[in-house]
Write an enzyme that holds these catalytic residues in place. Structure first.
Site, short mmCIF file in Angstrom:
data_model
loop_
_atom_site.label_atom_id
_atom_site.label_comp_id
_atom_site.label_asym_id
_atom_site.label_seq_id
_atom_site.Cartn_x
_atom_site.Cartn_y
_atom_site.Cartn_z
N HIS A 172 17.80 65.68 81.11
CA HIS A 172 18.01 64.65 80.08
C HIS A 172 18.70 65.20 78.84
O HIS A 172 19.23 64.45 78.04
CB HIS A 172 16.70 63.91 79.75
CG HIS A 172 15.77 64.66 78.85
ND1 HIS A 172 14.97 65.67 79.30
CD2 HIS A 172 15.52 64.56 77.52
CE1 HIS A 172 14.26 66.15 78.29
NE2 HIS A 172 14.57 65.50 77.20
N LYS A 176 21.79 63.51 75.80
CA LYS A 176 21.61 63.39 74.35
C LYS A 176 22.98 63.30 73.66
O LYS A 176 23.87 64.10 73.98
CB LYS A 176 20.85 64.60 73.80
CG LYS A 176 19.37 64.63 74.18
CD LYS A 176 18.69 65.85 73.60
CE LYS A 176 17.28 66.01 74.13
NZ LYS A 176 16.28 65.26 73.39
N ASP A 229 10.09 75.17 82.57
CA ASP A 229 10.11 73.85 81.96
C ASP A 229 11.34 73.63 81.09
O ASP A 229 11.88 72.53 81.02
CB ASP A 229 8.83 73.68 81.11
CG ASP A 229 8.60 72.26 80.65
OD1 ASP A 229 8.80 71.34 81.47
OD2 ASP A 229 8.23 72.05 79.47
N HIS A 234 17.26 72.96 80.59
CA HIS A 234 17.87 72.51 79.33
C HIS A 234 18.61 73.64 78.61
O HIS A 234 19.76 73.48 78.19
CB HIS A 234 16.81 71.94 78.39
CG HIS A 234 15.93 70.89 79.01
ND1 HIS A 234 16.42 69.95 79.88
CD2 HIS A 234 14.60 70.63 78.90
CE1 HIS A 234 15.43 69.14 80.26
NE2 HIS A 234 14.32 69.54 79.68
N LYS A 334 6.51 75.91 72.57
CA LYS A 334 5.66 74.79 72.12
C LYS A 334 4.88 75.26 70.90
O LYS A 334 4.64 76.46 70.71
CB LYS A 334 4.65 74.44 73.21
CG LYS A 334 5.32 73.98 74.50
CD LYS A 334 5.16 72.50 74.70
CE LYS A 334 5.80 72.04 75.97
NZ LYS A 334 6.57 70.80 75.81
C1 BG6 Z 1 10.98 68.12 79.13
C2 BG6 Z 1 9.86 69.11 79.21
O1 BG6 Z 1 11.93 68.37 80.13
O2 BG6 Z 1 11.60 68.21 77.86
C3 BG6 Z 1 8.87 68.91 78.08
O3 BG6 Z 1 9.19 68.99 80.45
C4 BG6 Z 1 9.58 68.91 76.74
O4 BG6 Z 1 7.86 69.91 78.08
C5 BG6 Z 1 10.74 67.94 76.77
O5 BG6 Z 1 8.65 68.54 75.75
C6 BG6 Z 1 11.56 68.06 75.50
O6 BG6 Z 1 12.46 67.00 75.45
P1 BG6 Z 1 12.98 66.44 74.07
O7 BG6 Z 1 13.98 65.42 74.44
O8 BG6 Z 1 11.79 65.91 73.34
O9 BG6 Z 1 13.56 67.63 73.35
#
Ligand code: BG6
Length: 484
Positions: A172, A176, A229, A234, A334
């Site tokens: 995802h 963005k 994760d 990402h 985190k």
């Molecule tokens: C997800 C993770 O892919 O991305 C989560 O599994 C994380 O742990 C999240 O919190 C972060 O996404 P964003 O869009 O809030 O930065």
């Protein structure tokens, strides 16, 4: 155009936290084709009406500005249907087929928002029922496996039933607007391109900091960790966007070919490199936004002896002509001091100093990804000291705020990605070979960290992570952006 979106995991967390709100936004913006059905699939015993009520209740948790009014929900709900299914039972797929054949939609989207251990069986069953027709698209949510072997297994199972052009693997972050701006910055403008290489850049830093803890996902997170994760997907996608060569066109494969080359150029980890340039940490109790929060091992669903990392900082080396000798530092965690995702491109110092000022904070480009979306170009200028012939300069910056320029209500990541799936645009989705290359690169770290906690560093919730992350970058003569 008509579409049917079949949402496996239709009562799950992702469905109501992200997907339904995104579909509703697209509906509200008038971009979701009107002739559509959204068919929630789960084991629960629900009828269409009960499913609609459930979704409506869940909207109560969504931001007020994104929550439907009762009238809006009534109109949106006309698209919603529910079908009970046990994903291992062939008969249930037969019933799904009947429902889909009631009207032959132009596009059928199978969205697998379920646990990944159901991906293989679902793909097999869909194919066995003849539900893999050319107008079908399949969407896979992360995590796609927990290592290279399990990722390959899933990709192979999917490949047996669907062609690669039918497969939409979601990261995802690619949806963005701020990440799309990164592509725009690099490939829509010629200004930075001549500078974007080893001759001019000393190091690049990617930070994805979260202030939240593991929330209600303790059990999932404890078997996952920050490397799987956030880094494998990402962070590496951001690294690709920064380091890739300009693609020959905006076509999905042209972009994905270039990203793949970056992933394949990442220098593989050796045990010595892991020791020196891979830091993992786990948060203890601390204070975040003025509130005391518990340590990771005290979170619900987490083992009190857990050795899972909630923080990672790494130095990645890209072995190619453009980037030889330029370290890419990546960190994510985190319960850090702030929700802050940004990239810092540090340019090399001027080759000969005629001013007294060290280059310090200037000479860098900061790309803010979230919570704000924008760019800052840090430079040095002759400031207030000019009356005294001072040879010291003042740091200043040019600040471009895309949120206020374009409005902070831009299309969200999931909304954009869902519309792209319906339209069949693959640019913002990850190809299987990219994913495998990313797993291949992180795998030595997974192996080295498995079952040992010798090098797991503690850090207080609300800090910027373990001090070892600062020491790592300091050994190379650099510092993280909040430190200098
Ligand atoms: C997800 C993770 O892919 O991305 C989560 O599994 C994380 O742990 C999240 O919190 C972060 O996404 P964003 O869009 O809030 O930065």
């Amino acid at each position: 155009m008509s579409f049917d979106l079949v949402l496996f995991g239709g009562t799950g967390d992702l469905a109501w936290r992200k997907l339904m709100p995104a579909l509703f936004q697209a509906f509200r913006h008038g971009t979701l084709p009107a002739d559509g059905r959204i068919i929630g699939i789960a084991r629960d015993d629900l009828g269409n009406e009960q499913y609609r009520e459930l979704i409506q209740q869940r909207f109560a948790h969504v931001d007020l500005s994104k929550r439907p009014t009762p009238e809006e929900f009534d109109r949106f709900a006309q698209m919603l249907q529910f079908q009970r299914m046990d994903l291992s039972r062939a008969e249930d797929y037969g019933r799904l087929k009947d429902r889909l054949q009631q009207r032959k939609a132009d596009v059928v989207v199978m969205y697998l928002a379920t646990a990944p251990n159901l991906f293989t069986v679902t793909c097999q069953q869909l194919a066995a029922a003849g539900l893999n027709t050319p107008n079908t698209r399949i969407v896979l949510e992360k995590p796609l496996g927990h290592d290279l072997a399990s990722n390959r297994e899933i990709n192979e199972a999917v490949r047996r039933s669907f062609a690669e052009q039918q497969v939409f693997r979601i990261d995802h972050y690619l949806g963005k607007p701020s990440v799309q701006n990164l592509f725009a910055l690099r490939f829509g403008n010629a200004l930075f391109e001549p500078l974007w290489r080893r001759e001019n850049i000393s190091n690049i830093q990617i930070t994805i900091a979260e202030d939240l803890g593991v929330e209600k996902r303790g059990a999932f997170y404890d078997s996952t960790g920050a490397l799987r994760d956030m880094v494998q997907n990402h962070a590496l996608q951001l690294l690709c966007a920064l380091a890739m060569e300009p693609p020959i066109s905006a076509d999905a494969d042209a972009i994905r070919d270039e990203k793949l080359k970056v992933l394949r150029s990442l220098r593989p980890w050796t045990p010595e490199a892991i020791n020196q340039f891979a830091i993992r940490g786990q948060y203890g109790a601390g204070t975040v936004a003025g509130e005391h929060v518990p340590g990771y091992r005290d979170e619900a669903g987490v083992s009190p002896e857990s050795t899972t990392e909630t923080f990672v900082a790494l130095r990645a080396v890209i072995a190619n002509w453009r980037w030889a000798g330029v370290p890419f530092y990546v960190r994510t965690g985190k319960r850090l001091a702030a929700r802050d995702a940004h990239i810092v491109v540090n340019f090399r110092a001027a080759p000969h100093a005629i001013f007294r000022t060290p280059l310090g904070a200037a000479n860098r480009l900061v790309i803010n990804l979230q919570p704000r979306d924008g760019l800052q170009l840090h430079l040095l200028a002759q400031g207030q000291d000019n009356r005294r012939h001072a040879q010291s300069l003042t740091p200043v910056h040019l600040d471009l705020d895309f949120d206020s320029r374009f409005g902070s209500e831009r299309v969200g990541a999931y909304e954009r990605l869902l519309l792209d799936v319906i339209d069949g645009r693959l640019n913002l989705f990850v190809r299987s070979d990219e994913q495998e290359a990313a797993w291949r690169w992180v795998e030595p770290l997974l192996d080295a960290w498995r079952g040992t906690d010798g090098d797991l560093r503690g850090y207080a919730a609300g800090s910027w992570g373990p001090s070892a992350a600062s020491a790592m970058i300091a050994r190379d003569g650099f510092c993280w952006s909040e430190e200098c």
